[in-house]
Enzyme design. Structure first.
Site, PDB file in Angstrom:
ATOM      1  CG  HIS A 184     -11.312  -0.812  12.502  1.00 48.47           C
ATOM      2  ND1 HIS A 184     -11.450  -2.176  12.618  1.00 48.47           N
ATOM      3  CD2 HIS A 184     -12.117  -0.435  11.477  1.00 48.47           C
ATOM      4  CE1 HIS A 184     -12.322  -2.609  11.716  1.00 48.47           C
ATOM      5  NE2 HIS A 184     -12.734  -1.575  11.008  1.00 48.47           N
ATOM      6  N   PRO A 189      -0.801 -14.734  13.472  1.00 48.00           N
ATOM      7  CG  PRO A 189      -2.478 -15.473  12.065  1.00 48.00           C
ATOM      8  CD  PRO A 189      -1.251 -15.907  12.760  1.00 48.00           C
ATOM      9  CE  LYS A 208       1.609  -5.324  16.098  1.00 49.86           C
ATOM     10  NZ  LYS A 208       1.030  -4.088  15.589  1.00 49.86           N
TER      11      LYS A 208
HETATM   12  P1  FAS Z   1       4.419 -13.324   0.697  1.00 48.23           P
HETATM   13  O1  FAS Z   1       4.563 -14.761   1.113  1.00 48.23           O
HETATM   14  O2  FAS Z   1       3.090 -12.666   0.756  1.00 48.23           O
HETATM   15  O3  FAS Z   1       4.942 -13.162  -0.814  1.00 48.23           O
HETATM   16  C1  FAS Z   1       6.106 -13.836  -1.250  1.00 48.23           C
HETATM   17  C2  FAS Z   1       6.019 -13.974  -2.768  1.00 48.23           C
HETATM   18  O4  FAS Z   1       7.224 -14.589  -3.235  1.00 48.23           O
HETATM   19  C3  FAS Z   1       4.867 -14.869  -3.201  1.00 48.23           C
HETATM   20  O5  FAS Z   1       4.105 -14.240  -4.196  1.00 48.23           O
HETATM   21  C4  FAS Z   1       5.558 -16.124  -3.738  1.00 48.23           C
HETATM   22  O6  FAS Z   1       4.856 -16.711  -4.817  1.00 48.23           O
HETATM   23  C5  FAS Z   1       6.889 -15.576  -4.189  1.00 48.23           C
HETATM   24  N1  FAS Z   1       7.938 -16.583  -4.220  1.00 48.23           N
HETATM   25  C6  FAS Z   1       8.148 -17.609  -3.358  1.00 48.23           C
HETATM   26  N2  FAS Z   1       9.225 -18.319  -3.717  1.00 48.23           N
HETATM   27  C7  FAS Z   1       9.722 -17.729  -4.845  1.00 48.23           C
HETATM   28  C8  FAS Z   1      10.834 -17.995  -5.692  1.00 48.23           C
HETATM   29  N3  FAS Z   1      11.645 -19.018  -5.453  1.00 48.23           N
HETATM   30  N4  FAS Z   1      11.037 -17.189  -6.752  1.00 48.23           N
HETATM   31  C9  FAS Z   1      10.219 -16.126  -6.989  1.00 48.23           C
HETATM   32  N5  FAS Z   1       9.144 -15.812  -6.226  1.00 48.23           N
HETATM   33  C10 FAS Z   1       8.909 -16.616  -5.167  1.00 48.23           C
HETATM   34  N6  FAS Z   1      -0.600 -11.444   8.426  1.00 48.23           N
HETATM   35  C11 FAS Z   1      -1.442 -10.686   9.151  1.00 48.23           C
HETATM   36  O7  FAS Z   1      -1.044  -9.589   9.589  1.00 48.23           O
HETATM   37  N7  FAS Z   1      -2.730 -11.127   9.413  1.00 48.23           N
HETATM   38  C12 FAS Z   1      -3.199 -12.333   8.925  1.00 48.23           C
HETATM   39  O8  FAS Z   1      -4.337 -12.702   9.166  1.00 48.23           O
HETATM   40  C13 FAS Z   1      -2.362 -13.143   8.157  1.00 48.23           C
HETATM   41  N8  FAS Z   1      -2.797 -14.345   7.642  1.00 48.23           N
HETATM   42  C14 FAS Z   1      -1.923 -15.136   6.925  1.00 48.23           C
HETATM   43  C15 FAS Z   1      -2.318 -16.387   6.394  1.00 48.23           C
HETATM   44  C16 FAS Z   1      -1.410 -17.193   5.674  1.00 48.23           C
HETATM   45  C17 FAS Z   1      -1.847 -18.539   5.105  1.00 48.23           C
HETATM   46  C18 FAS Z   1      -0.084 -16.748   5.484  1.00 48.23           C
HETATM   47  C19 FAS Z   1       0.909 -17.618   4.738  1.00 48.23           C
HETATM   48  C20 FAS Z   1       0.315 -15.514   5.998  1.00 48.23           C
HETATM   49  C21 FAS Z   1      -0.597 -14.691   6.711  1.00 48.23           C
HETATM   50  N9  FAS Z   1      -0.234 -13.444   7.229  1.00 48.23           N
HETATM   51  C22 FAS Z   1      -1.053 -12.658   7.950  1.00 48.23           C
HETATM   52  C23 FAS Z   1       1.061 -12.936   7.016  1.00 48.23           C
HETATM   53  C24 FAS Z   1       1.072 -12.384   5.623  1.00 48.23           C
HETATM   54  O9  FAS Z   1       0.132 -11.369   5.503  1.00 48.23           O
HETATM   55  C25 FAS Z   1       2.480 -11.962   5.357  1.00 48.23           C
HETATM   56  O10 FAS Z   1       3.005 -11.188   6.423  1.00 48.23           O
HETATM   57  C26 FAS Z   1       2.609 -11.190   4.080  1.00 48.23           C
HETATM   58  O11 FAS Z   1       2.052 -11.951   3.038  1.00 48.23           O
HETATM   59  C27 FAS Z   1       4.088 -10.909   3.885  1.00 48.23           C
HETATM   60  O12 FAS Z   1       4.259 -10.504   2.587  1.00 48.23           O
HETATM   61  P2  FAS Z   1       5.587 -10.918   1.784  1.00 48.23           P
HETATM   62  O13 FAS Z   1       6.769 -10.714   2.655  1.00 48.23           O
HETATM   63  O14 FAS Z   1       5.470 -10.213   0.495  1.00 48.23           O
HETATM   64  O15 FAS Z   1       5.488 -12.512   1.581  1.00 48.23           O
HETATM   65  C1  PHB Z   2      -7.802 -10.340   9.185  1.00 49.91           C
HETATM   66  O1  PHB Z   2      -7.474 -11.191   8.329  1.00 49.91           O
HETATM   67  O2  PHB Z   2      -8.734  -9.528   8.989  1.00 49.91           O
HETATM   68  C2  PHB Z   2      -7.049 -10.291  10.489  1.00 49.91           C
HETATM   69  C3  PHB Z   2      -6.213 -11.343  10.830  1.00 49.91           C
HETATM   70  C4  PHB Z   2      -5.519 -11.300  12.028  1.00 49.91           C
HETATM   71  C5  PHB Z   2      -5.682 -10.198  12.866  1.00 49.91           C
HETATM   72  C6  PHB Z   2      -6.514  -9.143  12.513  1.00 49.91           C
HETATM   73  C7  PHB Z   2      -7.200  -9.187  11.310  1.00 49.91           C
HETATM   74  O3  PHB Z   2      -5.016 -10.153  14.059  1.00 49.91           O
END
Ligand code: FAS
Ligand code: PHB
Length: 403
Positions: free
Chosen positions: A75, A296, A300
């Protein structure tokens, strides 16, 4: 009790844990991942969609970029629509050639999981009662239960990649942690559908009715978000109600193009800004959502996790390949400098683009705050310099080198 040993124990098999594990393995650094849920459950979470160049480079360094490079969409910019009037943020022109890649977090996670399995690297899924021990000693270790068996995992270092609700952050003594938090008075209702997206690139919409985002996963799969009250419930939203509200918040020409269809996934994510300082304690390093959360709005969250992973993997390479154990102290200061820039940008974009109502904000009523934010956004969108400020941060600030 079954006893295992590795160099780096990784808690969590989300994108942070899997990417770190892959980078370490390619450097010959032994690691084992312990994950609370199943791999299928991890893949069922629909989250981020926009990858900064730094993330893309890291996935290529990890040797897991084949599908991302073939299916990801470059993009060159995105639109910000304000009450139906669109402003284009030309990332490529405003940043001297930088772009972002549109490729779902789920796909990155799938690719990393496949690479880890193919390499025969150890991952313990559905592990319960994960606990971290002796973090300030020469014998840090994990204990957990898996398939009814008690396990002890001895290691040199622990990477806490277990997200906001994980156990790692809480393993740093409370009196040594400083936690900064802002919970927003709204959430994002997200919907995924196998429908052609309304636009080739993203549209962030600021409207009197509230924020909306038109994103995508491919030319046949769309991802949309609506700002909703933090007390709202996804059960209140039929697909039809979602589509009707989205049409009211999109610019007119996009609303006319909107193709609706049944949702594949629909959920509400709360919005918060959160940072835990420091991001390390003895042998424990906090990575990604375990240490910080962003709304979000600035795309980031996943990208800040990637820069943490980059910094930690470079540090651990220096420890094992140059026997430089002192450099571990660099992790938290370096990681936090970039995290706070990502937090500030995400907080700023969230204030500019969402509609606030109800309680007092920054010492003023919501209507007055909304007017200030509307004027600030108007100022930045109506000049090249202003749009460049947004563009430079959206493509991602540089990663900091080790000292
Ligand atoms: P994660 O939370 O992805 O992964 C952590 C892992 O640790 C999980 O698999 C969990 O099961 C595991 N875990 C937890 N407790 C544990 C324990 N006690 N023992 C062992 N394992 C355990 N970011 C964006 O940039 N754009 C978005 O649109 C966006 N939407 C999001 C929507 C939601 C609902 C959430 C929660 C986050 C969103 N994010 C978004 C942010 C998201 O993308 C995170 O930045 C990303 O998942 C970060 O990855 P991890 O640090 O790996 O954490
Ligand atoms: C996406 O989930 O595609 C997404 C979410 C937040 C953003 C951009 C893209 O700021």
């Amino acid at each position: 009790m079954k006893t295992l040993k590795t160099q780096v124990a990784i808690v969590g098999a989300g994108p942070s844990g899997l990417l770190l594990g892959q980078l370490l393995a390619r450097q010959g650094i032994d690691n084992i991942i312990v994950e609370r849920v199943s791999g299928e459950y991890v893949l069922g979470r629909i989250r981020a969609g926009i990858l900064e160049q730094g993330f893309v480079d890291l996935v290529r360094e990890a040797g897991v970029a084949e599908r991302m490079d073939s299916e990801g969409e470059v993009h060159n910019g995105f639109d910000i629509a304000v009450n139906g009037r669109s402003f284009h943020i030309d990332l490529k022109t405003l940043t001297g050639g930088k772009t972002v890649l549109c490729y779902g977090q789920t796909e990155i996670t799938r690719d990393l999981m496949a690479a880890r399995a193919a390499a025969g690297l150890e991952t313990y899924y559905e592990a319960s009662d994960v606990a971290l021990h002796d973090l300030k000693t020469e014998s840090p270790h994990l204990t957990f239960e898996q398939a009814g068996e008690a396990v002890r995992l001895d290691c040199d270092y622990i990477a806490g990649c277990d997200g906001f609700h994980g156990v790692s952050r809480r393993s740093i003594p409370e009196e040594l942690r400083t936690e900064h938090e802002r919970v927003y008075p709204f959430g994002w209702l997200g919907l995924l559908a196998d429908t052609p997206p309304v636009a080739e690139e993203l549209i962030y919409c600021k409207s009197e009715r509230g924020f909306a985002l038109a994103s995508r996963r491919s030319s046949t799969r769309s991802r949309y978000y609506l700002q909703v009250s933090m007390t709202d419930d996804v059960e209140n939203w039929s697909d039809e109600a979602f589509w009707e509200e989205l049409k009211k918040r999109l610019p007119e020409e996009a609303a006319e193009r909107l193709v609706t269809g049944p949702s594949l996934e629909k959920s509400i994510a709360p919005l918060r800004s959160f940072v835990c300082e420091p991001m390390q304690y003895g042998a424990l390093f906090l990575v990604g959502d375990a240490a910080h959360i962003v709304p979000p709005t600035g795309a980031k969250g996943l990208n800040l996790a990637a820069s943490d992973v980059s910094t930690l993997s470079r540090i651990l390479q220096r420890v094992y390949q140059q026997n430089d154990r002192a450099c571990v102290e660099q992790y938290s200061p370096i990681a936090l400098r970039r995290v706070w820039h990502g937090e500030r940008f995400s907080w700023w974009m969230s204030n500019l683009l969402h509609s606030f109502n109800g309680d007092e904000i920054n010492g003023m009523d919501a209507a007055t705050y909304n007017r200030f934010m509307h004027s600030e956004l108007d100022y930045y969108l109506n000049s090249d310099e202003g749009r460049a400020v947004i563009a430079r941060q959206y493509v991602g600030l540089p990663y900091e080198a080790l000292h």
